[in-house]
Motif scaffolding. Sequence first.
Motif, short mmCIF file in Angstrom:
data_model
loop_
_atom_site.label_atom_id
_atom_site.label_comp_id
_atom_site.label_asym_id
_atom_site.label_seq_id
_atom_site.Cartn_x
_atom_site.Cartn_y
_atom_site.Cartn_z
N VAL A 1 16.44 -7.16 -6.82
CA VAL A 1 15.58 -6.33 -6.35
C VAL A 1 14.39 -7.11 -5.60
CG1 VAL A 1 16.24 -4.54 -7.63
CG2 VAL A 1 14.14 -5.88 -8.15
N ILE A 2 13.86 -6.77 -4.52
CA ILE A 2 12.40 -7.27 -4.14
C ILE A 2 11.11 -6.78 -5.10
CG2 ILE A 2 10.89 -7.55 -2.18
CD1 ILE A 2 12.97 -6.43 -0.37
N PRO A 3 10.72 -7.79 -5.81
CA PRO A 3 9.82 -7.45 -6.76
C PRO A 3 8.41 -6.85 -6.00
CG PRO A 3 9.81 -9.87 -6.44
CD PRO A 3 10.94 -9.36 -5.72
N ALA A 4 7.67 -6.13 -6.66
CA ALA A 4 6.52 -5.27 -6.31
C ALA A 4 5.50 -6.20 -5.77
CB ALA A 4 6.31 -4.12 -6.88
N TYR B 1 -0.61 6.58 -10.88
CA TYR B 1 0.40 7.00 -12.27
C TYR B 1 1.56 6.13 -12.56
CZ TYR B 1 -2.20 11.17 -12.85
OH TYR B 1 -3.30 12.01 -12.67
N GLY B 2 1.64 4.91 -11.45
CA GLY B 2 2.66 4.03 -11.70
C GLY B 2 2.34 2.73 -11.35
N ILE B 3 2.88 1.67 -12.17
CA ILE B 3 2.87 0.11 -11.79
C ILE B 3 3.88 -0.05 -10.79
CG2 ILE B 3 2.51 -2.05 -12.34
CD1 ILE B 3 -0.02 -0.46 -12.73
N PRO B 4 3.73 -0.42 -9.64
CA PRO B 4 5.01 -0.80 -8.92
C PRO B 4 5.90 -2.01 -9.42
CG PRO B 4 3.21 -0.45 -7.47
CD PRO B 4 2.67 -0.50 -8.67
N LYS B 5 7.15 -1.63 -9.55
CA LYS B 5 8.42 -2.48 -10.15
C LYS B 5 9.01 -3.17 -9.03
CE LYS B 5 12.77 -2.43 -12.44
NZ LYS B 5 13.34 -2.96 -11.36
N ASP B 6 9.58 -2.50 -8.06
CA ASP B 6 10.07 -3.24 -6.85
C ASP B 6 9.98 -1.88 -5.70
OD1 ASP B 6 12.37 -1.27 -6.92
OD2 ASP B 6 12.86 -1.94 -8.82
N TRP B 7 10.53 -2.82 -4.37
CA TRP B 7 10.47 -2.00 -3.48
C TRP B 7 11.47 -2.35 -2.36
CZ3 TRP B 7 10.37 -4.83 1.12
CH2 TRP B 7 9.54 -6.09 1.29
N ASP B 8 11.82 -1.31 -1.68
CA ASP B 8 12.86 -1.37 -0.65
C ASP B 8 12.83 -1.00 0.57
OD1 ASP B 8 14.03 1.64 -0.88
OD2 ASP B 8 14.15 0.75 -2.90
N LEU B 9 13.30 -1.60 1.76
CA LEU B 9 13.18 -1.16 3.18
C LEU B 9 14.49 -1.29 3.92
CD1 LEU B 9 9.94 -2.99 4.46
CD2 LEU B 9 10.12 -0.42 3.68
N GLN C 1 0.79 -1.13 -0.01
CA GLN C 1 0.09 -0.03 0.03
C GLN C 1 0.81 1.15 -0.03
OE1 GLN C 1 -3.43 0.00 -0.27
NE2 GLN C 1 -2.94 2.28 -0.60
N GLY C 2 1.86 1.25 0.81
CA GLY C 2 2.86 2.37 0.62
C GLY C 2 3.39 2.74 -0.55
N LEU C 3 3.62 1.83 -1.50
CA LEU C 3 4.03 2.01 -2.76
C LEU C 3 3.10 2.58 -3.69
CD1 LEU C 3 7.00 1.63 -3.56
CD2 LEU C 3 6.43 -0.30 -4.68
N THR D 1 10.15 3.18 6.42
CA THR D 1 9.91 3.98 5.09
C THR D 1 10.09 3.22 3.85
OG1 THR D 1 10.55 6.08 6.23
CG2 THR D 1 10.67 6.05 3.89
N ILE D 2 9.07 3.03 3.25
CA ILE D 2 9.24 2.46 1.98
C ILE D 2 9.56 2.99 0.73
CG2 ILE D 2 6.90 2.14 1.47
CD1 ILE D 2 7.20 -0.84 0.46
N HIS D 3 10.44 2.62 -0.05
CA HIS D 3 10.45 3.38 -1.42
C HIS D 3 10.63 2.15 -2.60
CE1 HIS D 3 13.20 5.46 -4.85
NE2 HIS D 3 12.06 6.08 -4.45
N GLY D 4 10.82 2.61 -3.84
CA GLY D 4 10.72 1.74 -4.60
C GLY D 4 10.50 2.25 -6.03
#
Length: 424
Positions: A344-347, A143-151, A130-132, A304-307
Amino acid sequence: MNLLKKISLILAVGIVATGCGGSKSNDGGSKDANDGNVVRIAMWNPDQIAIMKEIEKKYEEKNPGVDIQIEETTFKDHFQKLETQAQGDVMPDLFTMNGPNFMKFVTNGVLEPLDDHIDKMKINKDDYPQGLVDLYSYEGKLYGIPKDWDLTGLFYNKELFDKAGVEYPTPEWTWDDFASAAEKLTDKEAGIWGTSFKPTCQEGIYDTIPQSGGFIINEDKTKSGYDTEEAASGVERWIELGEKGYSPDLQTLTDTPDKDLFKAGKIAMIYAGSWRVPEFFGDENITDKVDVEVMPLIKERAATIHGLSYCLAKGSKNKEQAIDFLAFLGSKEANEIWAEKATVIPANNNVLETWEKSYPDKNLKAFTQMVEYSVPYPVSSNTPVWNELESNAINEMYSYERPVREVLKDLADKMNEALAKEQK
Protein backbone atom coordinates in the motif's frame (compact mmCIF):
# COMPACT_ATOMS: atom_id res chain seq x y z
CA MET A 1 -25.58 4.16 20.03
CA ASN A 2 -29.06 3.76 18.51
CA LEU A 3 -27.83 2.48 15.18
CA LEU A 4 -25.66 -0.18 16.71
CA LYS A 5 -28.45 -1.37 19.00
CA LYS A 6 -30.64 -2.11 16.01
CA ILE A 7 -28.55 -5.15 15.14
CA SER A 8 -30.50 -8.27 15.91
CA LEU A 9 -29.47 -10.75 18.56
CA ILE A 10 -29.34 -13.48 15.95
CA LEU A 11 -26.90 -11.49 13.82
CA ALA A 12 -24.79 -10.70 16.85
CA VAL A 13 -24.55 -14.32 17.92
CA GLY A 14 -23.75 -15.40 14.37
CA ILE A 15 -20.94 -12.91 13.94
CA VAL A 16 -19.35 -13.73 17.27
CA ALA A 17 -19.55 -17.44 16.52
CA THR A 18 -18.13 -17.25 13.02
CA GLY A 19 -15.67 -14.34 13.26
CA CYS A 20 -12.19 -15.18 11.95
CA GLY A 21 -9.33 -15.18 14.41
CA GLY A 22 -5.98 -13.46 14.40
CA SER A 23 -2.44 -14.48 15.09
CA LYS A 24 -2.98 -15.03 18.80
CA SER A 25 -6.68 -14.87 19.51
CA ASN A 26 -9.76 -16.02 17.62
CA ASP A 27 -12.61 -15.43 20.02
CA GLY A 28 -13.15 -11.69 19.48
CA GLY A 29 -11.50 -11.11 22.82
CA SER A 30 -8.73 -12.52 24.95
CA LYS A 31 -8.40 -14.19 28.30
CA ASP A 32 -5.76 -11.53 28.97
CA ALA A 33 -7.91 -8.64 27.75
CA ASN A 34 -7.75 -6.88 31.10
CA ASP A 35 -3.98 -7.19 31.27
CA GLY A 36 -2.52 -3.72 30.81
CA ASN A 37 0.23 -5.16 28.63
CA VAL A 38 -2.15 -6.65 26.04
CA VAL A 39 -3.23 -4.60 23.02
CA ARG A 40 -5.75 -6.05 20.56
CA ILE A 41 -5.85 -4.73 17.00
CA ALA A 42 -8.43 -5.86 14.43
CA MET A 43 -7.93 -5.72 10.66
CA TRP A 44 -9.31 -7.44 7.58
CA ASN A 45 -6.57 -7.34 4.94
CA PRO A 46 -5.18 -10.88 4.47
CA ASP A 47 -2.38 -9.65 2.19
CA GLN A 48 -1.21 -7.26 4.93
CA ILE A 49 -1.19 -9.53 7.96
CA ALA A 50 2.43 -10.60 7.44
CA ILE A 51 3.55 -6.97 7.37
CA MET A 52 1.54 -6.13 10.47
CA LYS A 53 3.15 -9.09 12.24
CA GLU A 54 6.55 -7.65 11.35
CA ILE A 55 5.52 -4.31 12.84
CA GLU A 56 4.17 -6.14 15.88
CA LYS A 57 7.50 -7.92 16.37
CA LYS A 58 9.50 -4.68 16.17
CA TYR A 59 7.25 -2.99 18.71
CA GLU A 60 7.38 -5.91 21.13
CA GLU A 61 11.17 -5.97 20.88
CA LYS A 62 11.20 -2.32 21.92
CA ASN A 63 8.62 -2.95 24.65
CA PRO A 64 9.36 -6.26 26.40
CA GLY A 65 6.34 -7.76 28.09
CA VAL A 66 3.80 -6.11 25.80
CA ASP A 67 1.61 -8.52 23.85
CA ILE A 68 0.14 -7.20 20.56
CA GLN A 69 -2.71 -9.45 19.46
CA ILE A 70 -3.76 -9.21 15.80
CA GLU A 71 -7.38 -10.21 15.22
CA GLU A 72 -7.95 -10.96 11.55
CA THR A 73 -11.34 -11.17 9.89
CA THR A 74 -12.78 -10.63 6.41
CA PHE A 75 -13.78 -7.25 5.04
CA LYS A 76 -17.36 -8.50 4.87
CA ASP A 77 -17.43 -9.31 8.60
CA HIS A 78 -15.05 -6.67 10.00
CA PHE A 79 -17.49 -3.83 10.60
CA GLN A 80 -20.43 -6.02 11.60
CA LYS A 81 -18.21 -7.70 14.15
CA LEU A 82 -17.07 -4.34 15.53
CA GLU A 83 -20.70 -3.24 15.89
CA THR A 84 -21.51 -6.40 17.81
CA GLN A 85 -18.46 -6.01 20.03
CA ALA A 86 -19.42 -2.39 20.73
CA GLN A 87 -22.75 -3.56 22.13
CA GLY A 88 -21.00 -6.01 24.44
CA ASP A 89 -18.25 -3.56 25.36
CA VAL A 90 -15.60 -5.99 24.12
CA MET A 91 -14.21 -4.06 21.18
CA PRO A 92 -10.52 -4.46 20.34
CA ASP A 93 -8.35 -1.57 21.50
CA LEU A 94 -7.42 -0.57 17.95
CA PHE A 95 -8.91 -1.39 14.56
CA THR A 96 -8.60 -0.36 10.93
CA MET A 97 -11.34 1.88 9.58
CA ASN A 98 -12.41 2.93 6.08
CA GLY A 99 -14.15 6.09 4.91
CA PRO A 100 -17.66 4.75 4.16
CA ASN A 101 -18.01 3.31 7.68
CA PHE A 102 -16.22 6.04 9.63
CA MET A 103 -19.15 8.39 10.09
CA LYS A 104 -21.41 5.62 11.38
CA PHE A 105 -18.94 4.71 14.11
CA VAL A 106 -17.93 8.23 15.09
CA THR A 107 -21.52 9.50 15.35
CA ASN A 108 -22.42 6.55 17.55
CA GLY A 109 -19.76 7.49 20.07
CA VAL A 110 -17.54 4.41 19.96
CA LEU A 111 -14.35 6.12 18.75
CA GLU A 112 -11.88 8.00 20.96
CA PRO A 113 -11.01 11.53 19.77
CA LEU A 114 -7.25 11.67 19.38
CA ASP A 115 -6.40 15.37 19.55
CA ASP A 116 -5.71 15.26 23.28
CA HIS A 117 -3.25 12.42 22.72
CA ILE A 118 -1.46 13.81 19.65
CA ASP A 119 1.35 15.53 21.56
CA LYS A 120 1.99 12.47 23.71
CA MET A 121 2.12 10.29 20.62
CA LYS A 122 4.41 12.79 18.89
CA ILE A 123 2.13 12.73 15.89
CA ASN A 124 2.18 15.65 13.47
CA LYS A 125 -0.96 15.95 11.33
CA ASP A 126 1.11 17.68 8.64
CA ASP A 127 2.93 14.38 8.06
CA TYR A 128 -0.22 13.01 6.39
CA PRO A 129 -2.24 14.03 3.30
CA GLN A 130 -4.72 16.74 4.26
CA GLY A 131 -7.52 14.98 2.41
CA LEU A 132 -7.04 11.90 4.57
CA VAL A 133 -6.89 13.92 7.78
CA ASP A 134 -10.15 15.61 6.74
CA LEU A 135 -11.74 12.24 5.95
CA TYR A 136 -11.18 10.99 9.48
CA SER A 137 -12.08 14.20 11.28
CA TYR A 138 -15.49 14.99 12.76
CA GLU A 139 -16.65 18.26 14.29
CA GLY A 140 -13.10 19.56 14.29
CA LYS A 141 -11.52 16.54 15.97
CA LEU A 142 -9.33 13.78 14.55
CA TYR A 143 -10.50 10.22 15.17
CA GLY A 144 -8.09 8.17 13.09
CA ILE A 145 -4.34 8.06 12.52
CA PRO A 146 -3.95 7.56 8.75
CA LYS A 147 -2.56 4.15 7.81
CA ASP A 148 -2.38 4.30 4.02
CA TRP A 149 -3.97 6.07 1.11
CA ASP A 150 -4.95 5.46 -2.49
CA LEU A 151 -5.69 7.48 -5.58
CA THR A 152 -6.64 6.66 -9.15
CA GLY A 153 -4.03 6.82 -11.89
CA LEU A 154 -3.94 6.26 -15.65
CA PHE A 155 -2.26 2.91 -16.28
CA TYR A 156 -1.23 2.18 -19.86
CA ASN A 157 0.24 -0.59 -21.99
CA LYS A 158 3.35 0.71 -23.79
CA GLU A 159 3.41 -2.22 -26.20
CA LEU A 160 -0.09 -1.41 -27.50
CA PHE A 161 0.80 2.29 -27.73
CA ASP A 162 3.89 1.44 -29.78
CA LYS A 163 1.95 -0.83 -32.15
CA ALA A 164 -0.63 1.90 -32.75
CA GLY A 165 2.01 4.61 -33.09
CA VAL A 166 0.51 6.66 -30.26
CA GLU A 167 2.60 8.80 -27.92
CA TYR A 168 2.59 7.73 -24.27
CA PRO A 169 0.47 9.75 -21.82
CA THR A 170 2.15 12.80 -20.26
CA PRO A 171 1.35 14.95 -17.21
CA GLU A 172 0.07 17.60 -19.63
CA TRP A 173 -2.57 15.36 -21.18
CA THR A 174 -6.12 16.75 -21.27
CA TRP A 175 -9.27 14.63 -21.48
CA ASP A 176 -9.38 15.38 -25.21
CA ASP A 177 -5.89 13.88 -25.54
CA PHE A 178 -7.07 10.83 -23.61
CA ALA A 179 -10.18 10.37 -25.76
CA SER A 180 -8.22 10.88 -28.97
CA ALA A 181 -5.69 8.25 -27.93
CA ALA A 182 -8.50 5.85 -26.99
CA GLU A 183 -9.87 6.16 -30.51
CA LYS A 184 -6.49 5.48 -32.15
CA LEU A 185 -5.73 2.57 -29.84
CA THR A 186 -9.04 0.82 -30.47
CA ASP A 187 -8.68 -2.04 -32.94
CA LYS A 188 -11.97 -3.93 -33.12
CA GLU A 189 -10.64 -6.55 -35.53
CA ALA A 190 -7.85 -7.42 -33.09
CA GLY A 191 -10.22 -7.25 -30.10
CA ILE A 192 -8.38 -4.29 -28.58
CA TRP A 193 -10.13 -1.41 -26.83
CA GLY A 194 -8.49 1.94 -26.22
CA THR A 195 -9.83 2.20 -22.68
CA SER A 196 -12.53 1.16 -20.23
CA PHE A 197 -15.43 3.52 -19.56
CA LYS A 198 -15.31 2.76 -15.82
CA PRO A 199 -18.83 1.88 -14.62
CA THR A 200 -17.73 2.51 -11.04
CA CYS A 201 -17.41 5.24 -8.44
CA GLN A 202 -13.95 5.41 -6.90
CA GLU A 203 -11.95 4.68 -10.05
CA GLY A 204 -14.34 6.58 -12.31
CA ILE A 205 -16.97 9.24 -11.66
CA TYR A 206 -15.60 10.16 -8.22
CA ASP A 207 -12.67 11.66 -10.13
CA THR A 208 -14.23 13.05 -13.30
CA ILE A 209 -17.02 14.86 -11.42
CA PRO A 210 -14.69 16.96 -9.20
CA GLN A 211 -12.36 17.37 -12.18
CA SER A 212 -15.34 18.90 -13.99
CA GLY A 213 -15.91 21.31 -11.10
CA GLY A 214 -18.65 19.32 -9.36
CA PHE A 215 -19.06 17.40 -6.13
CA ILE A 216 -20.63 14.16 -4.91
CA ILE A 217 -21.78 15.45 -1.52
CA ASN A 218 -21.42 18.93 -0.02
CA GLU A 219 -19.18 19.70 2.95
CA ASP A 220 -22.13 19.75 5.36
CA LYS A 221 -23.10 16.28 4.15
CA THR A 222 -26.65 17.45 3.58
CA LYS A 223 -26.90 17.68 -0.21
CA SER A 224 -26.06 15.59 -3.24
CA GLY A 225 -24.22 17.16 -6.16
CA TYR A 226 -25.41 14.67 -8.74
CA ASP A 227 -28.09 17.01 -10.15
CA THR A 228 -25.58 19.67 -11.22
CA GLU A 229 -24.31 20.48 -14.69
CA GLU A 230 -20.76 19.66 -13.57
CA ALA A 231 -21.74 16.18 -12.41
CA ALA A 232 -23.49 15.45 -15.70
CA SER A 233 -20.42 16.59 -17.60
CA GLY A 234 -18.19 14.38 -15.50
CA VAL A 235 -20.30 11.28 -16.19
CA GLU A 236 -21.17 11.92 -19.83
CA ARG A 237 -17.49 11.85 -20.78
CA TRP A 238 -17.36 8.17 -19.81
CA ILE A 239 -20.63 7.30 -21.52
CA GLU A 240 -19.42 8.89 -24.75
CA LEU A 241 -16.35 6.62 -24.77
CA GLY A 242 -18.63 3.61 -24.49
CA GLU A 243 -21.04 4.81 -27.16
CA LYS A 244 -18.16 5.31 -29.59
CA GLY A 245 -16.92 1.78 -28.99
CA TYR A 246 -13.61 2.74 -27.42
CA SER A 247 -14.49 0.64 -24.36
CA PRO A 248 -15.96 -2.82 -23.78
CA ASP A 249 -19.69 -2.63 -23.02
CA LEU A 250 -21.14 -3.09 -19.55
CA GLN A 251 -21.91 -6.79 -20.03
CA THR A 252 -18.35 -7.53 -21.13
CA LEU A 253 -16.93 -5.68 -18.14
CA THR A 254 -19.35 -7.50 -15.86
CA ASP A 255 -18.15 -10.84 -17.19
CA THR A 256 -14.46 -9.85 -17.14
CA PRO A 257 -13.26 -6.90 -15.03
CA ASP A 258 -11.28 -4.28 -16.95
CA LYS A 259 -8.19 -4.93 -14.81
CA ASP A 260 -8.08 -8.48 -16.16
CA LEU A 261 -8.61 -7.32 -19.74
CA PHE A 262 -5.81 -4.80 -19.21
CA LYS A 263 -3.45 -7.50 -17.94
CA ALA A 264 -4.40 -9.65 -20.92
CA GLY A 265 -3.44 -6.88 -23.35
CA LYS A 266 -7.01 -6.29 -24.48
CA ILE A 267 -7.33 -2.75 -23.09
CA ALA A 268 -4.63 -0.18 -23.78
CA MET A 269 -5.21 2.17 -20.82
CA ILE A 270 -7.43 2.24 -17.77
CA TYR A 271 -8.19 4.40 -14.76
CA ALA A 272 -7.25 2.19 -11.80
CA GLY A 273 -6.52 2.61 -8.11
CA SER A 274 -3.00 2.70 -6.69
CA TRP A 275 -3.74 -0.59 -4.93
CA ARG A 276 -3.28 -2.16 -8.38
CA VAL A 277 0.44 -1.29 -8.34
CA PRO A 278 1.60 -4.68 -6.95
CA GLU A 279 -0.87 -6.49 -9.19
CA PHE A 280 0.31 -4.80 -12.40
CA PHE A 281 3.96 -4.01 -11.72
CA GLY A 282 4.62 -7.19 -9.77
CA ASP A 283 3.35 -9.43 -12.58
CA GLU A 284 6.35 -10.64 -14.57
CA ASN A 285 4.11 -11.28 -17.59
CA ILE A 286 3.24 -7.61 -18.04
CA THR A 287 5.52 -5.51 -15.84
CA ASP A 288 7.84 -4.57 -18.72
CA LYS A 289 4.89 -3.42 -20.79
CA VAL A 290 3.02 -1.13 -18.40
CA ASP A 291 3.43 2.16 -16.56
CA VAL A 292 1.24 4.86 -14.99
CA GLU A 293 0.65 8.60 -15.35
CA VAL A 294 -1.47 11.23 -13.60
CA MET A 295 -5.10 11.46 -14.67
CA PRO A 296 -5.68 13.81 -17.63
CA LEU A 297 -6.92 17.34 -17.00
CA ILE A 298 -10.58 18.17 -17.54
CA LYS A 299 -11.61 21.55 -16.07
CA GLU A 300 -9.44 21.44 -12.97
CA ARG A 301 -7.06 19.09 -11.21
CA ALA A 302 -8.67 16.81 -8.63
CA ALA A 303 -8.15 13.28 -7.33
CA THR A 304 -10.43 11.64 -4.80
CA ILE A 305 -8.31 10.27 -1.98
CA HIS A 306 -9.29 7.35 0.18
CA GLY A 307 -7.33 5.28 2.63
CA LEU A 308 -7.53 3.48 5.93
CA SER A 309 -6.86 4.75 9.40
CA TYR A 310 -6.18 3.23 12.80
CA CYS A 311 -8.92 4.07 15.30
CA LEU A 312 -8.94 3.75 19.08
CA ALA A 313 -11.98 2.34 20.86
CA LYS A 314 -13.41 4.82 23.34
CA GLY A 315 -13.95 1.94 25.75
CA SER A 316 -10.47 0.48 25.36
CA LYS A 317 -9.51 -1.49 28.48
CA ASN A 318 -5.82 -0.76 27.93
CA LYS A 319 -5.95 2.76 26.54
CA GLU A 320 -2.52 3.93 27.68
CA GLN A 321 -0.69 1.00 26.10
CA ALA A 322 -2.92 1.13 23.02
CA ILE A 323 -2.09 4.82 22.52
CA ASP A 324 1.61 4.00 22.71
CA PHE A 325 1.27 1.31 20.06
CA LEU A 326 -0.90 3.64 17.97
CA ALA A 327 1.93 6.18 18.08
CA PHE A 328 4.31 3.52 16.76
CA LEU A 329 1.89 2.61 13.96
CA GLY A 330 1.88 6.25 12.86
CA SER A 331 5.64 6.64 13.13
CA LYS A 332 8.12 6.93 10.29
CA GLU A 333 9.70 3.61 11.33
CA ALA A 334 6.47 1.62 10.95
CA ASN A 335 5.54 3.44 7.76
CA GLU A 336 8.95 2.60 6.28
CA ILE A 337 8.05 -1.07 6.58
CA TRP A 338 4.86 -0.55 4.58
CA ALA A 339 6.80 1.52 2.02
CA GLU A 340 9.47 -1.13 1.47
CA LYS A 341 6.87 -3.85 0.90
CA ALA A 342 4.93 -1.66 -1.58
CA THR A 343 1.64 -3.37 -0.70
CA VAL A 344 0.00 0.00 0.00
CA ILE A 345 1.04 3.64 -0.12
CA PRO A 346 1.96 4.46 3.49
CA ALA A 347 0.21 7.49 4.93
CA ASN A 348 3.27 9.18 6.43
CA ASN A 349 4.63 11.67 3.89
CA ASN A 350 8.19 11.20 5.18
CA VAL A 351 8.51 7.74 3.60
CA LEU A 352 7.00 8.35 0.17
CA GLU A 353 10.41 8.33 -1.52
CA THR A 354 10.97 4.84 -0.17
CA TRP A 355 7.64 3.75 -1.65
CA GLU A 356 8.44 5.35 -5.01
CA LYS A 357 11.69 3.34 -5.16
CA SER A 358 9.86 0.05 -4.58
CA TYR A 359 9.44 -0.12 -8.37
CA PRO A 360 12.31 2.16 -9.49
CA ASP A 361 11.59 1.83 -13.20
CA LYS A 362 7.94 2.90 -12.81
CA ASN A 363 6.42 6.35 -12.56
CA LEU A 364 5.06 6.01 -9.03
CA LYS A 365 5.59 9.73 -8.57
CA ALA A 366 2.35 10.12 -10.51
CA PHE A 367 0.44 9.18 -7.36
CA THR A 368 2.44 11.33 -4.96
CA GLN A 369 2.04 14.29 -7.32
CA MET A 370 -1.74 13.96 -7.30
CA VAL A 371 -1.90 14.13 -3.50
CA GLU A 372 -1.32 17.87 -3.80
CA TYR A 373 -4.80 18.36 -5.28
CA SER A 374 -6.61 15.45 -3.65
CA VAL A 375 -10.17 15.80 -2.31
CA PRO A 376 -11.70 13.65 0.46
CA TYR A 377 -13.66 10.52 -0.38
CA PRO A 378 -17.41 11.36 -0.11
CA VAL A 379 -19.05 9.99 3.04
CA SER A 380 -21.93 10.68 5.44
CA SER A 381 -23.20 9.01 8.59
CA ASN A 382 -24.88 6.24 6.59
CA THR A 383 -22.91 6.13 3.34
CA PRO A 384 -23.86 2.54 2.32
CA VAL A 385 -27.48 3.60 1.78
CA TRP A 386 -26.69 6.00 -1.04
CA ASN A 387 -23.77 3.90 -2.28
CA GLU A 388 -26.39 1.36 -3.32
CA LEU A 389 -28.34 4.10 -5.09
CA GLU A 390 -25.16 5.07 -6.97
CA SER A 391 -24.60 1.49 -8.05
CA ASN A 392 -28.11 1.20 -9.45
CA ALA A 393 -27.76 4.51 -11.28
CA ILE A 394 -24.45 3.48 -12.84
CA ASN A 395 -26.00 0.29 -14.18
CA GLU A 396 -28.78 2.33 -15.80
CA MET A 397 -26.47 4.91 -17.35
CA TYR A 398 -23.76 2.56 -18.58
CA SER A 399 -26.26 0.17 -20.14
CA TYR A 400 -27.81 3.19 -21.92
CA GLU A 401 -31.24 2.47 -20.40
CA ARG A 402 -31.98 6.14 -19.68
CA PRO A 403 -30.35 9.51 -20.39
CA VAL A 404 -27.54 10.41 -17.99
CA ARG A 405 -29.09 13.64 -16.73
CA GLU A 406 -32.43 11.99 -16.05
CA VAL A 407 -30.79 9.23 -14.03
CA LEU A 408 -28.58 11.67 -12.13
CA LYS A 409 -31.58 13.85 -11.22
CA ASP A 410 -33.38 10.84 -9.78
CA LEU A 411 -30.20 9.77 -7.98
CA ALA A 412 -29.79 13.21 -6.42
CA ASP A 413 -33.42 13.27 -5.24
CA LYS A 414 -33.14 9.85 -3.61
CA MET A 415 -29.75 10.64 -2.12
CA ASN A 416 -31.09 13.90 -0.67
CA GLU A 417 -33.94 11.97 0.95
CA ALA A 418 -31.44 9.57 2.50
CA LEU A 419 -29.28 12.46 3.74
CA ALA A 420 -32.32 14.22 5.23
CA LYS A 421 -33.09 11.11 7.29
CA GLU A 422 -29.54 11.19 8.65
CA GLN A 423 -30.17 14.67 10.07
CA LYS A 424 -33.13 13.53 12.20
